[in-house]
Design a protein around this motif. Structure first.
Motif, PDB file in Angstrom:
ATOM      1  N   ILE A 144       5.280   2.739 -19.639  1.00 47.69           N
ATOM      2  CA  ILE A 144       6.071   3.798 -20.287  1.00 47.69           C
ATOM      3  C   ILE A 144       5.888   5.112 -19.524  1.00 47.69           C
ATOM      4  N   TYR A 145       4.642   5.369 -19.109  1.00 57.86           N
ATOM      5  CA  TYR A 145       4.392   6.588 -18.332  1.00 57.86           C
ATOM      6  C   TYR A 145       5.238   6.601 -17.058  1.00 57.86           C
ATOM      7  N   GLU A 146       5.183   5.530 -16.284  1.00 59.06           N
ATOM      8  CA  GLU A 146       5.883   5.470 -14.993  1.00 59.06           C
ATOM      9  C   GLU A 146       7.400   5.612 -15.146  1.00 59.06           C
ATOM     10  N   LYS A 147       7.956   4.937 -16.149  1.00 59.03           N
ATOM     11  CA  LYS A 147       9.420   4.920 -16.275  1.00 59.03           C
ATOM     12  C   LYS A 147       9.981   6.074 -17.103  1.00 59.03           C
ATOM     13  N   LEU A 148       9.264   6.479 -18.141  1.00 60.59           N
ATOM     14  CA  LEU A 148       9.886   7.392 -19.107  1.00 60.59           C
ATOM     15  C   LEU A 148       9.232   8.772 -19.219  1.00 60.59           C
ATOM     16  N   VAL A 149       8.034   8.941 -18.644  1.00 60.96           N
ATOM     17  CA  VAL A 149       7.349  10.233 -18.781  1.00 60.96           C
ATOM     18  C   VAL A 149       7.241  10.964 -17.441  1.00 60.96           C
ATOM     19  N   LYS A 150       6.772  10.279 -16.428  1.00 59.94           N
ATOM     20  CA  LYS A 150       6.385  10.900 -15.153  1.00 59.94           C
ATOM     21  C   LYS A 150       7.490  11.739 -14.508  1.00 59.94           C
ATOM     22  N   GLY A 151       8.609  11.093 -14.164  1.00 55.18           N
ATOM     23  CA  GLY A 151       9.678  11.786 -13.437  1.00 55.18           C
ATOM     24  C   GLY A 151      10.251  12.956 -14.224  1.00 55.18           C
ATOM     25  N   TYR A 152      10.479  12.733 -15.515  1.00 49.99           N
ATOM     26  CA  TYR A 152      11.064  13.764 -16.377  1.00 49.99           C
ATOM     27  C   TYR A 152      10.139  14.983 -16.448  1.00 49.99           C
ATOM     28  N   THR A 153       8.846  14.722 -16.656  1.00 51.60           N
ATOM     29  CA  THR A 153       7.865  15.808 -16.790  1.00 51.60           C
ATOM     30  C   THR A 153       7.740  16.590 -15.481  1.00 51.60           C
ATOM     31  N   GLU A 154       7.741  15.866 -14.360  1.00 50.60           N
ATOM     32  CA  GLU A 154       7.617  16.548 -13.058  1.00 50.60           C
ATOM     33  C   GLU A 154       8.827  17.423 -12.772  1.00 50.60           C
ATOM     34  N   LYS A 155      10.010  16.962 -13.183  1.00 49.51           N
ATOM     35  CA  LYS A 155      11.219  17.791 -13.007  1.00 49.51           C
ATOM     36  C   LYS A 155      11.144  19.026 -13.910  1.00 49.51           C
ATOM     37  N   GLN A 156      10.664  18.814 -15.135  1.00 50.32           N
ATOM     38  CA  GLN A 156      10.588  19.926 -16.092  1.00 50.32           C
ATOM     39  C   GLN A 156       9.664  21.038 -15.610  1.00 50.32           C
ATOM     40  N   TRP A 157       8.510  20.646 -15.058  1.00 50.39           N
ATOM     41  CA  TRP A 157       7.492  21.633 -14.677  1.00 50.39           C
ATOM     42  C   TRP A 157       7.523  21.987 -13.194  1.00 50.39           C
ATOM     43  N   GLY A 158       8.286  21.208 -12.407  1.00 52.46           N
ATOM     44  CA  GLY A 158       8.351  21.477 -10.974  1.00 52.46           C
ATOM     45  C   GLY A 158       7.042  21.205 -10.261  1.00 52.46           C
ATOM     46  N   ARG A 159       6.194  20.379 -10.878  1.00 50.51           N
ATOM     47  CA  ARG A 159       4.895  20.042 -10.278  1.00 50.51           C
ATOM     48  C   ARG A 159       4.550  18.588 -10.554  1.00 50.51           C
ATOM     49  N   ASP A 160       3.694  18.030  -9.709  1.00 51.95           N
ATOM     50  CA  ASP A 160       3.222  16.664  -9.868  1.00 51.95           C
ATOM     51  C   ASP A 160       2.383  16.546 -11.146  1.00 51.95           C
ATOM     52  N   CYS A 161       2.507  15.427 -11.837  1.00 49.86           N
ATOM     53  CA  CYS A 161       1.752  15.241 -13.093  1.00 49.86           C
ATOM     54  C   CYS A 161       0.239  15.330 -12.891  1.00 49.86           C
ATOM     55  N   LYS A 162      -0.211  14.947 -11.698  1.00 53.99           N
ATOM     56  CA  LYS A 162      -1.665  15.021 -11.417  1.00 53.99           C
ATOM     57  C   LYS A 162      -2.134  16.472 -11.313  1.00 53.99           C
ATOM     58  N   GLU A 163      -1.192  17.389 -11.067  1.00 53.32           N
ATOM     59  CA  GLU A 163      -1.556  18.811 -10.937  1.00 53.32           C
ATOM     60  C   GLU A 163      -1.422  19.572 -12.254  1.00 53.32           C
ATOM     61  N   LEU A 164      -0.888  18.905 -13.265  1.00 57.23           N
ATOM     62  CA  LEU A 164      -0.672  19.583 -14.555  1.00 57.23           C
ATOM     63  C   LEU A 164      -1.846  19.321 -15.495  1.00 57.23           C
ATOM     64  N   PRO A 165      -2.231  20.331 -16.294  1.00 58.32           N
ATOM     65  CA  PRO A 165      -3.376  20.126 -17.192  1.00 58.32           C
ATOM     66  C   PRO A 165      -3.079  19.096 -18.280  1.00 58.32           C
ATOM     67  N   ALA A 166      -4.109  18.379 -18.687  1.00 57.55           N
ATOM     68  CA  ALA A 166      -3.968  17.308 -19.680  1.00 57.55           C
ATOM     69  C   ALA A 166      -3.434  17.837 -21.013  1.00 57.55           C
ATOM     70  N   PHE A 167      -3.819  19.079 -21.381  1.00 55.51           N
ATOM     71  CA  PHE A 167      -3.482  19.556 -22.735  1.00 55.51           C
ATOM     72  C   PHE A 167      -1.988  19.779 -22.966  1.00 55.51           C
ATOM     73  N   ILE A 168      -1.179  19.780 -21.885  1.00 56.26           N
ATOM     74  CA  ILE A 168       0.270  19.954 -22.076  1.00 56.26           C
ATOM     75  C   ILE A 168       0.825  18.818 -22.937  1.00 56.26           C
ATOM     76  N   ILE A 169       0.302  17.606 -22.735  1.00 56.21           N
ATOM     77  CA  ILE A 169       0.736  16.469 -23.571  1.00 56.21           C
ATOM     78  C   ILE A 169      -0.414  16.098 -24.506  1.00 56.21           C
ATOM     79  N   LYS A 170      -0.429  16.733 -25.670  1.00 60.63           N
ATOM     80  CA  LYS A 170      -1.480  16.414 -26.641  1.00 60.63           C
ATOM     81  C   LYS A 170      -1.192  15.074 -27.305  1.00 60.63           C
ATOM     82  N   ARG A 171       0.120  14.838 -27.506  1.00 57.86           N
ATOM     83  CA  ARG A 171       0.488  13.551 -28.114  1.00 57.86           C
ATOM     84  C   ARG A 171       1.881  13.191 -27.623  1.00 57.86           C
ATOM     85  N   LEU A 172       2.164  11.912 -27.638  1.00 66.06           N
ATOM     86  CA  LEU A 172       3.511  11.435 -27.339  1.00 66.06           C
ATOM     87  C   LEU A 172       3.920  10.590 -28.530  1.00 66.06           C
ATOM     88  N   PRO A 173       5.079  10.878 -29.129  1.00 62.38           N
ATOM     89  CA  PRO A 173       5.436  10.125 -30.330  1.00 62.38           C
ATOM     90  C   PRO A 173       5.650   8.636 -30.025  1.00 62.38           C
TER      91      PRO A 173
END
Length: 366
Positions: A144-173
């Motif tokens: 689910i991360y690879e297909k539905l979270v990763k690309g969208y989140t990286e486009k939203q923040w303009g940064r790689d998910c590995k460079e973003l702090p963990a607390f941005i995603i406290k929960r995923l419904p």
């Protein structure tokens, strides 16, 4: 005595609710707006009989009965239910992640099978998640991360998910039911006739000035009102004296298509990194439109620069720390009320903006 009780800077939802409640108490209000129209980001433009959400999709949802009653006294709401879909390289998945998503992803049929699959994949993260990627995998697993979270989140923040702090995603419904309703709130819908109907009611009886920058004419406008309700950027109010807060912005490409139905749903998220836009909105579906044509908007997440419309506060530690310093300056202001998304540097849903404005108005007029 000054000409107005309140000068409202900006004509979005916060200002509108405050103005409406102030007018009920017999107060005189002047609204000063930078743009050429009222409504802030909930403004709609009519194209081919379709209410187009000019600044991105706005779906009203709340569990606050008082707020729901308030908006329904202004306008009737339809029964629109937000059920977006995700498009990953042509594969279609339901959002939020639910049994329809899992069934498509893994060909499973029961909640127990889906849970087992997620648990198995979550195990790849050892210890405390160090970044957003690890945090997301620890919540929903790798597929689910690879297909539905990763690309969208990286486009939203303009940064790689590995460079973003963990607390941005406290929960995923995650839901282990076959339910595509995105929100858990008790009430949701779209105002019949679009959001302009609400905005016009909220500002009824106010004097309005458009295409005006309050900050460039501050002395003049302060001399007109007893108090200012400021809904612009808080750091700009203080001339960036402590430094600049960061935002993300959006860019929209809207076009009218000579067809009745383009994508069959109001919102499609494009979750691969290669598609440059984050989502496509098809506006007619918000109001169950049957017009012969359709209007779509491609939405791009972009880095904010001065002069652009700031949409999302960047919720990291540096910015929160800086905002706190501005907020302590704001607390000392006896004749200025700071409110809304930019005035409080907060990502606000519409119902929370209304709640906040109602609370401040109650204190103000009690």
């Amino acid at each position: 005595m000054k000409k107005y009780d309140y000068v409202l800077v900006g004509s979005g939802l916060y200002s509108g609710v405050f103005a409406y409640l102030a007018r009920k108490k017999g107060k005189k209000c002047l609204v000063v707006e930078k743009r050429s129209h009222i409504g802030g980001n909930i403004y709609c433009e009519e194209k081919d009989g379709i209410n187009v959400h000019s600044y991105g999709a706005h779906i009203f949802h709340t569990s606050n009965k008082e707020v729901w009653k308030f908006v329904n006294e202004l306008v009737e709401f339809n029964r629109y239910t937000n059920s977006p879909v995700a498009n990953y390289k042509g594969e279609i998945y339901n959002m939020p992640f639910n049994m329809n998503t899992f069934s498509k992803m893994w060909n499973v049929a029961t909640p127990a099978e889906a849970k087992a699959k997620i648990e198995e994949q979550k195990a790849s993260v050892k210890g405390e998640p160090k970044n957003l990627e690890e945090q997301a995998i620890s919540l929903v697993g790798t597929d689910i991360y690879e297909k539905l979270v990763k690309g969208y989140t990286e486009k939203q923040w303009g940064r790689d998910c590995k460079e973003l702090p963990a607390f941005i995603i406290k929960r995923l419904p995650v839901r282990f039911t076959y339910d595509n309703n995105y929100f858990n709130d008790l009430y949701q819908g779209i105002p019949m006739g679009g959001y302009n109907v609400i905005i016009e009611k909220l500002f009824e009886g106010c004097d309005m000035e458009f295409n005006v920058d309050y900050l460039e004419n501050r002395e003049h406008y302060d001399s007109l009102g007893e108090k200012t309700v400021y809904t612009g950027m808080i750091d700009a109010f203080y001339q960036y004296q402590l430094g600049k807060l960061e935002y993300r912005s959006l860019r929209f490409e809207t076009e009218t298509l000579d067809m009745e139905n383009y994508q069959g749903v109001a919102v499609v998220n494009y979750t691969d990194r290669e598609t440059p836009y984050t989502r496509i909105i098809e506006h007619k579906h918000f109001e169950f439109g049957t017009q012969p044509k359709t209007v779509i908007t491609r939405e791009y997440s972009v880095a904010w620069e001065e002069g652009m419309e700031p949409y999302y506060p960047v919720n990291d530690e540096r910015n929160q720390e800086l905002y706190k310093q501005y907020a302590s300056l704001a607390e000392k202001e006896s004749s200025v009320i700071f409110g809304g998304r930019l005035g409080e540097y907060k990502y606000y849903d519409m119902d929370k903006v209304i709640e906040s404005a109602m609370k401040v108005a109650k204190q103000e007029f009690s």
